[in-house]
Motif scaffolding. Structure first.
Motif, PDB file in Angstrom:
ATOM      1  N   GLU A 122     -57.890  70.932  36.769  1.00 20.24           N
ATOM      2  CA  GLU A 122     -56.612  71.190  36.141  1.00 20.24           C
ATOM      3  C   GLU A 122     -56.458  72.811  35.895  1.00 20.24           C
ATOM      4  O   GLU A 122     -57.675  73.449  35.995  1.00 20.24           O
ATOM      5  CB  GLU A 122     -56.859  70.592  34.356  1.00 20.24           C
ATOM      6  N   GLY A 123     -55.368  73.187  36.250  1.00 22.13           N
ATOM      7  CA  GLY A 123     -54.919  74.669  36.311  1.00 22.13           C
ATOM      8  C   GLY A 123     -54.681  75.117  37.638  1.00 22.13           C
ATOM      9  O   GLY A 123     -54.128  76.216  37.903  1.00 22.13           O
ATOM     10  N   ASP A 124     -55.232  74.338  38.678  1.00 23.86           N
ATOM     11  CA  ASP A 124     -55.105  74.817  40.197  1.00 23.86           C
ATOM     12  C   ASP A 124     -53.572  74.493  40.634  1.00 23.86           C
ATOM     13  O   ASP A 124     -52.714  73.711  40.145  1.00 23.86           O
ATOM     14  CB  ASP A 124     -55.686  73.756  41.059  1.00 23.86           C
ATOM     15  N   LEU A 125     -53.117  75.579  41.350  1.00 25.80           N
ATOM     16  CA  LEU A 125     -51.895  75.737  41.964  1.00 25.80           C
ATOM     17  C   LEU A 125     -51.833  75.016  43.279  1.00 25.80           C
ATOM     18  O   LEU A 125     -52.594  75.101  44.154  1.00 25.80           O
ATOM     19  CB  LEU A 125     -51.497  77.256  42.147  1.00 25.80           C
ATOM     20  N   VAL A 126     -50.508  74.018  43.534  1.00 20.45           N
ATOM     21  CA  VAL A 126     -50.599  73.379  44.620  1.00 20.45           C
ATOM     22  C   VAL A 126     -49.256  73.530  45.191  1.00 20.45           C
ATOM     23  O   VAL A 126     -48.365  73.667  44.492  1.00 20.45           O
ATOM     24  CB  VAL A 126     -51.095  71.970  44.484  1.00 20.45           C
ATOM     25  N   ASP A 127     -49.109  73.144  46.311  1.00 21.83           N
ATOM     26  CA  ASP A 127     -47.830  73.338  47.019  1.00 21.83           C
ATOM     27  C   ASP A 127     -47.346  71.727  47.152  1.00 21.83           C
ATOM     28  O   ASP A 127     -48.120  70.902  47.184  1.00 21.83           O
ATOM     29  CB  ASP A 127     -47.608  73.845  48.620  1.00 21.83           C
ATOM     30  N   ALA A 154     -39.650  63.708  38.192  1.00 23.70           N
ATOM     31  CA  ALA A 154     -39.511  63.826  39.764  1.00 23.70           C
ATOM     32  C   ALA A 154     -40.958  63.300  40.163  1.00 23.70           C
ATOM     33  O   ALA A 154     -41.883  63.962  39.760  1.00 23.70           O
ATOM     34  CB  ALA A 154     -39.032  64.927  40.210  1.00 23.70           C
ATOM     35  N   PHE A 155     -40.938  62.760  41.456  1.00 20.92           N
ATOM     36  CA  PHE A 155     -42.541  62.724  42.163  1.00 20.92           C
ATOM     37  C   PHE A 155     -42.427  63.412  43.351  1.00 20.92           C
ATOM     38  O   PHE A 155     -41.214  63.785  44.068  1.00 20.92           O
ATOM     39  CB  PHE A 155     -42.563  61.120  42.549  1.00 20.92           C
ATOM     40  N   VAL A 156     -43.629  64.434  43.309  1.00 16.82           N
ATOM     41  CA  VAL A 156     -43.720  65.307  44.340  1.00 16.82           C
ATOM     42  C   VAL A 156     -45.017  64.901  45.084  1.00 16.82           C
ATOM     43  O   VAL A 156     -46.185  64.538  44.587  1.00 16.82           O
ATOM     44  CB  VAL A 156     -44.090  66.484  43.512  1.00 16.82           C
ATOM     45  N   PRO A 158     -39.171  72.271  48.689  1.00 14.72           N
ATOM     46  CA  PRO A 158     -40.651  72.522  48.397  1.00 14.72           C
ATOM     47  C   PRO A 158     -40.866  73.489  46.961  1.00 14.72           C
ATOM     48  O   PRO A 158     -39.965  74.041  46.631  1.00 14.72           O
ATOM     49  CB  PRO A 158     -40.856  73.560  49.432  1.00 14.72           C
ATOM     50  N   LEU A 159     -41.909  73.103  46.564  1.00 19.73           N
ATOM     51  CA  LEU A 159     -42.478  73.808  45.243  1.00 19.73           C
ATOM     52  C   LEU A 159     -43.651  74.409  45.053  1.00 19.73           C
ATOM     53  O   LEU A 159     -44.743  73.818  45.607  1.00 19.73           O
ATOM     54  CB  LEU A 159     -42.058  72.637  44.196  1.00 19.73           C
ATOM     55  N   LYS A 160     -43.982  75.224  44.167  1.00 25.87           N
ATOM     56  CA  LYS A 160     -45.329  75.686  43.871  1.00 25.87           C
ATOM     57  C   LYS A 160     -45.356  75.173  42.367  1.00 25.87           C
ATOM     58  O   LYS A 160     -44.813  75.548  41.745  1.00 25.87           O
ATOM     59  CB  LYS A 160     -45.227  77.156  43.764  1.00 25.87           C
TER      60      LYS A 160
END
Length: 453
Positions: free
Chosen positions: A357-362, A373-375, A407-409
């Protein structure tokens, strides 16, 4: 003169005479009175106790008759068989007794039995009372005109109804069946009937056993007995259960062959690999033919680690040879569970090992729901971006702020290893989450708070 004296004597004393029907003539039959050497007339109304539809069928038959009219001047002799039968009927009714044996003549055959004249009375010999063995039609055992012995089973003298038996004069094979059909005995017999639930096997005349459909094959795929057996086939089976009082013998066809299930458990331990052929699909999975008598099931949930599979046909084709992993074997209930996804590593386990938890992902938006929304964040790994994690205030629909393929960060705000779920937040990523449970100076929102919104 001597001939007519004999006729007059028979007429006056009302003694019976024997005659042979020589021809059908208008209104009745012409009869040759053999003992006297003259011919007489037998009216159609006097042939039987009931009207006769086909007088011609009497041609050539020997009958016992009574002279009821005599005209010596004209040379006319009128005969009656009806009178003789009425006298016989009276005597027969007086002699009726359950268990008594009578000799009679088969007068007619129907689908359900035979009518037998036992002396002025026609009793019904039902097809069930003809033989201890199965009969399709009475004609298999007797024909019209046969002289047979029958036994009285039931009667109603007032209504002149009599039920007859024929098989009761023979030895009932069930009385000694226990000597020949002990449990575990192998028997050979003929398929005499097939139903939806099994096949009846005649082991000897009068003794049948039932092979239930569940006892026909070690495979569970047999849906109807006709797929394995045909009427008239000779088969070898094993006696499974007996109830001689109820005249029932349960047979097994599969028991004469080795049970492949215990051998399967020894040959393929849990976790081993097994190759089979895709035989058919259902909504819940695919059946894999391991050999001619064993099918295994790949449940739809065991087809892929990361792909959402709505139907097995999305992954497999009927007729494909596939390698699988043995997940479980239940020999007693004949169930084999197989897995396809177990051939490769679990992508989810790898993801949970690498992330917290807390990690950034693309990620890329792949579909919408009413709640967000499902990503897709990795191959086969999806996360949920709820409406209140998209923006503040939350949009009424995710489509108002996002589009498919965008695309999202994102930041991971929740991980559930057991449920294989990932919660994502666009707001937490944009607000600069510090990675230590708090956001940057731009926002003091915590991960738990973000998830609950």
């Amino acid at each position: 003169m001597k001939v007519w004296n004999q006729i007059e004597d028979a007429f006056e004393k009302q003694t019976p005479v024997r005659g042979r029907v020589v021809d059908r003539i208008r209104g009745g039959l012409e009869v040759d009175i053999g003992e006297i050497g003259v011919r007489g007339f037998l009216p159609g109304s006097q042939v039987d106790l009931r009207p006769v539809r086909n007088l011609g069928s009497y041609k050539g038959r020997e009958l016992e008759l009574r002279v009821i009219k005599l005209n010596k001047r004209r040379g006319n002799i009128v005969l009656s068989r009806r009178v003789v039968l009425e006298e016989e009927k009276t005597k027969t009714l007086a002699a009726l007794e359950v268990g008594r044996v009578f000799r009679g003549e088969v007068r007619d055959l129907t689908e359900y039995g035979a009518f037998v004249d036992i002396g002025g009375i026609c009793g019904l010999l039902h097809i069930r009372e003809m033989s201890f063995r199965r009969l399709e039609h009475p004609s298999e055992l007797m024909k019209v005109g046969d002289q047979i012995e029958v036994v009285i089973l039931r009667f109603d003298a007032e209504a002149e109804r009599v039920s007859l038996g024929y098989k009761q004069l023979n030895v009932d094979p069930w009385t000694t069946a226990h000597d020949r059909y002990a449990v575990g005995t192998r028997v050979r017999g003929k398929v005499v009937s097939i139903t939806d639930y099994g096949a009846f096997i005649e082991m000897e005349p009068g003794v049948e056993g039932l092979i239930h459909v569940s006892e026909m094959s070690w495979s569970s795929r047999t849906k109807h007995p006709s797929k394995l057996l045909g009427k008239g086939d000779f088969v070898e089976a094993m006696v499974l259960r007996v109830d001689f009082k109820a005249r029932r013998i349960s047979l097994g066809l599969k028991q004469v062959e080795p049970n492949p299930w215990p051998r399967l458990a020894e040959q393929y331990p849990i976790g081993s690999r097994l190759t089979g052929t895709v035989r058919k699909f259902t909504d819940f999975g695919a059946f894999i033919e391991v050999d001619s008598s064993i099918d295994g099931l790949i449940h739809i949930s065991d087809l892929s680690w990361n792909k959402r599979v709505n139907h097995p046909s999305e992954v497999l084709n009927v007729g494909d040879d596939v390698e699988t992993v043995v997940l479980s074997i239940d020999p007693e209930n004949r169930r084999l569970s197989l897995g396809l996804k177990q051939l490769s590593d679990d992508a989810w386990e790898g993801f949970f090992t690498r992330h917290q938890e807390g990690d950034l992902v693309d990620g890329t938006v792949i579909r919408f729901a009413d709640f967000g929304a499902f990503v897709q964040i990795e191959e086969g790994i999806e996360g949920l971006l709820r409406l209140n994690d998209i923006d503040e205030p939350p949009p009424s629909k995710a489509e108002d702020r996002l589009h498919l393929g965008q695309p999202l960060k994102l930041r991971i705000v929740r991980l559930s290893r057991d449920d294989r779920k990932v919660g994502l937040s666009l707001r937490a990523a944009e607000e600069g989450y510090s990675g230590h449970g708090e956001s940057s100076e731009v926002s003091s929102v915590k991960i738990g708070d973000v998830w609950k919104r």
